[in-house]
Design an enzyme around this catalytic site. Structure first.
Site: not given
Ligand code: AMP
Length: 282
Positions: A30, A36-37
């Protein structure tokens, strides 16, 4: 890096890549990209000839009264970070492209979506599986990369992939944390200075629980109480849930044995934070 906005354009580009026999790795996000991403992107780059990331704040996964409008968005920074990681294609669709007028079709995984986060976020996972299903149809990757941070989401997506026969391999990578243990999240920006100092207690309480379990404390009731009281004593956060479940099925456990997942959600006013750990108990 190609920045592609429309579905026909990305289909065309990926069709060409596929005819050159390139393996495609896909990282859905998103936006508001963080470490993390980036860890998912790095892994995809290592394992594939071509890496696609999507940036789409998905309206269907936000309930009424949640932060859809205020969710952090920073396209310029996302483009810079993605270019830096040598992402091949950034897919940046509009809400109208994904949900045109008279959009009527949703993917609904039953049962495992009403528990844990699903209790306080009705229709959240329906929004997640719908958009991930659509993105898988559009991009048709060989491998989908997800982060352990969203443990329930991963189980739900894997279930959808299995049930609807999506020809994709799903890989889940470890949660990336700040040095003090707080799981990195776009929503950490919502924390006040004081709340940010308190927030590492989420992971600390999970680590304490793991230590107790490995020392032989196998009662889920005792462990969830330990986590809840640790968080509430050491922070202003309000615990929404703490649950000990089977890591693959999300079934509630009374006795902690096998591959377990301890997941929690804690609310700090504007910021609702989630975290989890998973490990084997003999
Ligand atoms: P989001 O943008 O929050 O929808 O996350 C996109 C992807 O990044 C999803 O698969 C999340 O699980 C992963 N993600 C978000 N935060 C982290 C993190 N701190 N460590 C590893 N993966 C993450």
């Amino acid at each position: 890096m190609h920045i592609i906005k429309t579905i026909p354009a990305i289909r065309l580009l990926l069709h060409k890549a596929r005819s050159r026999k390139k393996k495609i790795g896909f990282v859905p996000t998103m936006g508001a990209l963080h470490q993390g991403h980036l860890s998912l992107i790095k892994k995809s780059r290592k394992e594939n000839g071509l890496t696609v990331i999507s940036i789409f704040v998905n309206p269907a996964q936000f309930s009424a009264g949640e932060d859809y409008r205020t969710y952090p968005r920073d396209k310029k920074k996302d483009v810079l970070l993605a270019k830096n990681e040598k992402v091949d294609i950034m897919f940046y669709p509009s809400a109208k492209d994904i949900y045109p007028d008279r959009y009527l079709t949703y993917v609904d995984v039953e049962d495992i979506t009403d528990i844990l986060c699903g209790r306080s976020r009705p229709k959240h996972f329906r929004g997640v599986t719908t958009v991930i299903g659509k993105l898988l149809n559009i991009i048709d990757p060989d491998t989908l990369y997800l982060g352990q941070k969203d443990a329930q989401q991963n189980v739900v997506i894997k279930q959808m992939v299995r049930d609807l026969n999506f020809p994709v391999k799903v890989k889940v990578l470890s949660t990336v944390r700040d040095p003090d243990g707080l799981a990195i999240s776009s929503r950490n920006q919502y924390l006040s200075t004081r709340q940010r100092i308190e927030a590492p207690v989420l992971y600390q309480s999970l680590c304490l629980a793991k230590q107790k379990i490995l020392q032989g404390s196998h009662s889920a009731a005792l462990i969830t109480r330990l986590i809840q009281t640790t968080i509430e004593r050491k922070s202003s956060g309000k615990v929404e849930y703490v649950a000990c479940v089977d890591a693959d099925s999300l079934r509630r456990l009374k006795v902690l044995k096998g591959k377990i997942l301890i997941a929690l959600a804690v609310r700090f006013q504007k910021a609702r934070l989630i975290d989890n750990i998973t490990f084997q108990v003999r």
